[in-house]
Design an enzyme around this catalytic site. Structure first.
Site, PDB file in Angstrom:
ATOM      1  N   CYS A 104       0.808  -1.218   0.000  1.00  0.00           N
ATOM      2  CA  CYS A 104       0.000   0.000   0.000  1.00  0.00           C
ATOM      3  C   CYS A 104       0.843   1.270   0.000  1.00  0.00           C
ATOM      4  CB  CYS A 104      -0.917   0.024   1.215  1.00  0.00           C
ATOM      5  SG  CYS A 104      -2.023   1.434   1.160  1.00  0.00           S
TER       6      CYS A 104
ATOM      7  N   CYS B  35      -1.086   3.873   3.354  1.00  0.00           N
ATOM      8  CA  CYS B  35      -0.509   3.621   4.689  1.00  0.00           C
ATOM      9  C   CYS B  35       0.917   3.128   4.421  1.00  0.00           C
ATOM     10  CB  CYS B  35      -1.311   2.600   5.472  1.00  0.00           C
ATOM     11  SG  CYS B  35      -2.189   1.390   4.496  1.00  0.00           S
TER      12      CYS B  35
ATOM     13  N   ARG C 275      -5.104   2.205  10.134  1.00  0.00           N
ATOM     14  CA  ARG C 275      -6.404   1.586   9.881  1.00  0.00           C
ATOM     15  C   ARG C 275      -6.747   0.489  10.877  1.00  0.00           C
ATOM     16  NH1 ARG C 275      -4.575   3.753   5.490  1.00  0.00           N
ATOM     17  NH2 ARG C 275      -6.024   4.893   4.168  1.00  0.00           N
TER      18      ARG C 275
ATOM     19  N   SER D 280      -8.030  -3.775   6.911  1.00  0.00           N
ATOM     20  CA  SER D 280      -9.187  -3.757   6.013  1.00  0.00           C
ATOM     21  C   SER D 280      -9.717  -5.159   5.745  1.00  0.00           C
ATOM     22  CB  SER D 280      -8.855  -3.042   4.705  1.00  0.00           C
ATOM     23  OG  SER D 280      -8.625  -1.666   4.954  1.00  0.00           O
TER      24      SER D 280
END
Lengths: 383, 577
Positions: free
Chosen positions: B62, B65, B481, B504
């Protein structure tokens, strides 16, 4: 002589573009720059810096300034494929308010999933409308590798379940210029590393049109903005290297302009992270720096408006703007000689000898010449 | 008759995500399904590689992040090899983390989630003078809300608004939707902060780049510590960090905090953001070391919203299953032993609500079968929510003084009861409170680093990898997150197996074998949608989790099968070798 004919060519292209209608008649980039409190002098200083970055003679500065001022003729469509959004993030980091970022504020960003307000059907409509309205005129920037051929289903977008490959091909069809932003869309990227389970590939492999690659993981904001300015100045065909990278950005090795180059020449190496050499800024070659094999301007442009770059932070270059670097650059923290994977140049020239040369002979020119020779041997133009 | 509504792409997130809901005649969601539509396969790529290469590769999970996976992956290798990193390195990692958290949360609220709360078009009818005065209600030192500044903001957006096509990235959104609750003046204040935050996020990125070399994808961690020894020994560099930190902390306290207080006031009667959440189990992990044995975040598990009990995490109880995910091997597996062979069965044909409200032929999720590239992680067989809210609740319930202070101050300031935290509003507030916790306290790490450097300049531990030994380890912690864990096995000096269980995935996973839903799906059920062609309520709930879908989808076979030999027909299902 050559310069003056190029000057004329670029001038006439800018005149042509200036005649295109603006996307919004109310304002212009030059006005916006003024509103933001930049003086003409500051703007010209910036244009001068961009001119030198684009490897143009200083006398071309007014042309670069003009190119920036007419960027408001450009609609931009940005597509996300198999990616991590790092390239979009890099774009968003563009400057603290600076002219670079103003240009991106001001060209019309018609479709960009990370920042657009619309979603779902409305988002798809925006894309469709932009491609219709600006048919043949929009710039396409693509971020991410593309799962392709019979495994294109590893990415679908929209309620109709269209694959990423289909979307990218459609968008390519009517684009005025196509830029692969980042190493993923340029060369497939991390998901295309061995064994490439999703069959991810470069954008250039799924379209017949010319794709200009702007690799890096991610590329710096100045390379993204510079690419745009270059397009305005030249049209779709800047001088490219064998990997379709603009030479103005990817013409030199990281090693060529590295701030630790003197240490290399003097034979002063960091032997282990955290050692005395590391505290004193010695060369990182022996802890794995791939600067001698990597073509990019990081050592000159740096990142985040010149805040730093990996070598400054004591960590070697990992070679992220080279094709297949995950598989071919070997171990990140060891010189290229000690490796598990296939290397970039398949054991040729510099690849076979760089370690010995770097550590043993310490002859800069030797490594430079060897690397250059090897690259010339291996990098054949695309057919 | 019930109808199906699809939102795909869900924009203003990282990654490719689709949500589908089944809505009754009353506009209430009866069932919901969330699908990730991109798979990249990084974990199989990790296999057979040198463990030292893995952190930089895993960072590429990612770019948003952009430090989280780098850090946890490095920690996984260090844990496996039994490396204890120098104290200086711990603190530098925290300072980079502080930048990441504040960056992620500011960008999320203003640029990703913001336009679900702020009606930009409404801001155009605001009275600047009134708005300027109003800003003092939410902060003693408001930012970017002087009358003249607000006037400029209005002018800037008015130029956009005159021409619908000219709205650019703001075009075709759900402006004027009746669930927007801010007054024009409040919208204008928030809009000014939206623009300000564009600049602020660039400064925060520089803050990370001071020690990280660049952002996104910083490059200064190595297995054993950090490489930026020159930067931390340079007072000018440290000063640069400090000055930027103060600018950001000021923004967090006087813009972000103020706007969430304002949102709590105005949205606490809006059903779509106050609907109780569907999953009330929370999990968070210790992180953010600011001093020896001093962490800003605590570890723990809360079940059924009961803050009176916090359980310790039993890592053996973490599993992932693929009953409704596009992989074979449905049964729950612990991440050390996870397998992930793709088994794409695609969508089915059906009619859904189109952009004009008429039914339109689309590709729909087949919820009876597999429908997402995200797996379903479970803790002791139960779905869990992870994220800033979970982190704040666990810290609060465990009595972490710094956390308790931040939460109690907020509840007192807004008059919102603690129970209201179990909602979309609570999730959005939790994220801001976490940013404030860091803004108020992370400089403790900065000061400890300076003190420690006077007596100890070690930044990187040395180690060897014995090719004749087998290792396993994990890197765990809380990232912007939520709880993130990377799990590695090393054999013959190379990676034998790699798995990441990411925030996630916990939140966005599909149903499990018992039909239990993950937080996204469970939260959507019971939601009233005012206008099926403008389902902003769905987006608002999904965005409150700050989806990061490239993070969630990454998993791969670990048993040595060569996946390119599978041939999968995307439309008719089945997987043949």
């Amino acid at each position: 002589m050559e310069n003056s004919s190029l000057f004329d060519k670029l001038s006439s292209r800018l005149d042509e573009l200036s005649n295109l209608p603006k996307l919004d008649d109310e304002v212009s980039i030059s006005k916006l720059i003024e509103e933001k409190g930049f003086s003409r002098r500051e703007f010209m200083t910036w244009a001068g810096a961009m001119t030198s970055m684009l490897m143009l003679p200083a006398s071309f500065t007014p042309l670069v300034a003009q190119a920036a001022e007419i960027a408001d003729r450009l609609p931009l469509v940005w597509l996300h494929m198999a990616e991590c959004t790092g390239c979009s993030e890099s774009l968003l980091r563009s400057a603290t308010p600076s002219i670079d970022s103003l240009i991106f504020d001001y060209i019309s960003l018609e479709y960009h999933e990370t920042i657009m307000a619309a979603a779902g059907w409305q988002a798809e409509q925006n894309l469709h409308n932009a491609m219709q309205k600006y048919k043949g005129r929009y710039i396409l920037m693509v971020e991410g590798g593309i799962p392709h051929a019979e495994s294109d289903y590893f990415l679908t977008i929209g309620a109709h379940g269209k694959t990423g490959q289909e979307s990218a091909q459609e968008a390519c069809a009517d684009a005025a210029a196509i830029f692969a932003i980042g190493s993923c869309s340029s060369f497939g990227g991390v998901q295309a590393a061995y064994p490439n389970p999703t069959n991810a590939t470069a954008l250039s492999n799924i379209t017949n049109k010319t794709v200009i690659n702007v690799p890096g993981c991610p590329p710096s904001e100045s390379n993204i903005v510079g690419t745009l300015l270059h397009f305005i100045l030249y049209g779709t065909l800047p001088a490219l290297d064998v990997y379709n990278r603009p030479k103005w950005a990817y013409g030199l090795r990281i090693h060529d302009a590295c701030e630790r180059r003197g240490r290399f020449d003097a034979g002063e190496f960091v032997e282990q992270f955290g050692d005395e050499g590391a505290k004193n800024g010695y060369c990182l070659y022996k802890v794995g720096c791939k600067g001698p094999y990597t073509f990019n301007n990081c050592s000159k442009q740096k990142f985040n408006q010149g805040t730093s770059w990996p070598v400054q932070a004591g960590h070697g270059c990992m070679g992220c703007s080279e094709p297949d670097f995950w598989d071919k650059m070997g171990i990140v923290h060891e010189p290229l000689g000690d490796r598990l994977y296939h290397t970039v140049f398949g054991g040729l020239g510099a690849d076979a000898t760089a370690d010995k040369i770097g550590v043993g002979i310490l002859t800069v020119t030797a490594i430079g010449i060897a690397a250059h020779a090897a690259i010339s041997l291996v990098k054949k133009p695309k057919e | 008759m019930s109808k199906r509504v699809i939102v795909d792409p869900i924009t203003r997130i990282e990654g490719h995500l689709r949500a589908e809901v089944i809505v009754g005649d009353d506009g209430v969601v009866q069932d919901a399904f969330v699908s990730s539509t991109l798979w990249r396969g990084l974990e199989v790529i990790a296999k057979g590689r040198d463990p030292r290469n893995i952190p930089l590769m895993m960072q590429r999970i990612c770019g948003v992040c952009t430090y989280s996976h780098y850090l946890k992956s490095t920690m996984a290798v260090e844990d496996a090899l039994g490396i204890k990193i120098p104290y200086n390195a711990e603190l530098v990692r925290t300072l980079m983390n502080a930048a990441l958290f504040m960056h992620d949360h500011v960008v999320h609220f203003y640029h990703l989630h913001g336009v679900d709360w702020v009606d930009i078009v409404s801001a155009l009818s605001a009275d600047e003078e009134k708005a300027s005065k109003l800003a003092f209600k939410y902060s003693d030192n408001p930012i970017g809300t002087g009358e003249n500044e607000l006037k400029k903001v209005k002018e800037k957006i008015a130029k956009f608004a005159k021409n619908p096509q000219g709205l650019g990235p703001f075009a075709n959104a759900y402006w004027g939707h009746k669930t927007f609750r801010f007054t024009p003046e409040q919208n204008l204040i928030a809009l000014s902060h939206y623009l300000k935050a564009l600049e602020i996020q660039r400064i925060i990125a520089q803050m990370m780049a001071i020690f990280g070399g660049k952002n996104p994808h910083p490059q200064s961690l190595a297995v054993g510590g950090v490489t930026c020894v020159m930067d931390i020994l340079n007072p000018a560099r440290m000063g640069e960090y400090l000055v930027k930190y103060q600018t950001i902390a000021d923004f967090v306290n006087n813009a972000y905090y103020a706007d969430i207080v304002m949102a709590a006031e105005m949205y606490k009667t809006e059903p779509s953001v106050m609907k109780p959440m569907g999953v009330k189990n929370f999990m968070a992990h210790q992180d953010m070391m600011v001093g020896r044995n001093d962490y800003l975040f605590e570890s723990g598990v809360i079940m059924n919203g009961d803050l009176s009990k916090v359980f310790e995490i039993d890592e053996d109880m973490i599993t992932e299953e693929a009953t409704h995910s596009w992989y074979k091997d449905d049964a729950p597996q612990h991440p050390y032993d996870g397998t992930t062979n793709p088994n794409y069965t695609g969508f089915v044909d059906g009619d859904t609500v189109g952009p004009d409200g008429k039914m339109i032929s689309s590709k729909m999720i087949n919820e009876k079968e597999k429908y997402s590239w995200i797996k379903s992680p479970r803790y002791k067989g139960e779905p869990m929510e992870v994220g800033p809210l979970a982190c704040m609740l666990v810290g609060y319930a465990k009595g972490n003084k710094k956390t308790v202070k931040v939460v109690n101050d907020f509840l007192a300031k807004t008059g919102v009861p603690a129970a209201a935290l179990f909602s979309t509003l609570g999730r959005t507030a939790g994220r801001m409170l976490q940013a404030k916790l860091i803004a108020d306290n992370a400089l403790v790490a900065f000061n400890n680093l300076i003190e420690n450097l006077k007596v100890d300049q070690e930044t990187c531990a040395t180690y060897t990898i014995d090719k004749n030994r087998e290792y396993k380890g994990r890197g765990m912690g809380d990232v912007p997150r939520g709880m993130l864990s990377h799990w590695i096995r090393i054999k013959n000096g190379v990676v034998e197996n790699y798995q990441a269980v990411v925030p996630s995935t916990w939140n966005a996973g599909p149903m499990d074998s018992k039909g239990a839903k993950g937080p996204y799906e469970a939260d959507l059920i019971g939601l009233k949608i005012e206008d099926l062609t403008q389902p902003i309520e769905i987006i608002r709930i999904i965005h409150s989790y700050d989806p990061c879908i490239a993070c969630a989808v990454h998993v791969m076979d670990t048993k040595g099968k060569i996946l390119s030999q599978y041939k999968v027909d995307p439309l008719y299902g089945g997987c043949t070798i």
